[in-house]
Design an enzyme around this catalytic site. Structure first.
Site: not given
Length: 271
Positions: A166, A179
């Protein structure tokens, strides 16, 4: 190139291939677009979902539910099956891969698109959330790879594993520590997993798709990020899906161990 000026290489067909696509629970999501692209390319597809995660998030579950998602992809049949599983359970990745083999007799491609979103800063982060996010995002990606490796028939050429990260390696994500940390683990595992499977003709690559409009961002963030993208807009799930299809195809056989940034020229400094 195929005749007639098509931009799709002759090795991009997935006819006769079997793919597992995880994280297929929302029409606006990347997973749905990937599953649709793989089906259109001729693959048989087992789609995985875990809607309770969506229910915890601001965007919520898709109103059509899991059954509606599957119907929109063409309905369960000889080329499409669905399984719901919580990747917080360490047994779940193996069960998902096993379901594909049971349904279709083999497995050739795993697209580990699923992710647990988690917005915790340094002052907010908890051990429980770190453990859960790591388990769902990073651990499950390793265990999916392990299950695929155990189930894959090397007489079927072109094994493919496609993971997702990401952009945390390109800019800080200090408000999303669980995350970002878990996605960073996926970035770092890519080369080692690829080496473990290279002699079997199985490739392992990771895709960083950049900002993709899946309906989660508020209008202010959408506008700010859009200004930092040369096209003036976020990427679309369909654009990501086309790259995944290519990575799953014969055309990509010479690429492994790579983290691919497909961000449309994202200028983070311009936000």
């Amino acid at each position: 190139m195929t005749s007639g000026g098509s931009s799709v290489g002759s090795g991009s067909s997935l006819e006769g291939r079997v793919a597992v696509v995880t994280g297929v629970s929302r029409r606006a999501g990347i997973g749905f677009a990937v599953a649709r692209e793989m089906l259109a390319a001729g693959a048989s597809v087992l789609v995985h979902s875990w809607s309770p995660h969506d229910a915890e998030q601001p965007w919520g579950t898709d109103p059509v539910g899991d059954a509606g998602i599957v119907e929109l992809l063409g309905g369960e049949g000889h080329r499409l099956r669905h399984v719901a599983a919580d990747f917080a359970d360490p047994q779940a990745p193996g069960l998902v891969v096993g379901a594909a083999v049971e349904a279709f007799g083999a497995v050739d491609v795993v697209v580990a698109n699923h992710a647990r979103s988690s917005n915790q800063s340094l002052t907010e982060v908890t051990a429980a959330e770190l453990d859960l996010t790591w388990a769902v995002n990073a651990r499950a990606s390793v265990l999916l790879t392990q299950a695929f490796a155990a189930a894959h028939d090397d007489e079927r050429p072109g094994g493919r594993i496609i993971l997702f990260t990401s952009g945390q390696h390109l800019a800080p994500m200090s408000q999303e520590l669980p995350y970002a940390i878990s996605k960073g683990a996926i970035h770092q595992m890519t080369l080692s997993l690829s080496d473990a499977l290279a002699d079997r003709g199985i490739t392992v690559n990771t895709l960083n798709p950049g900002p993709v409009d899946t309906g989660w961002a508020d209008p202010d963030l959408t506008e700010r990020v859009g200004r930092a993208l040369p096209a003036g807009r976020w990427g679309s799930p369909a654009e990501v899906a086309r790259l995944v299809r290519w990575l799953a195809s014969e055309d990509s056989q010479w690429i492994t161990g790579q983290v691919i940034n497909a961000e449309g020229g994202f200028r983070r400094w311009a936000m």
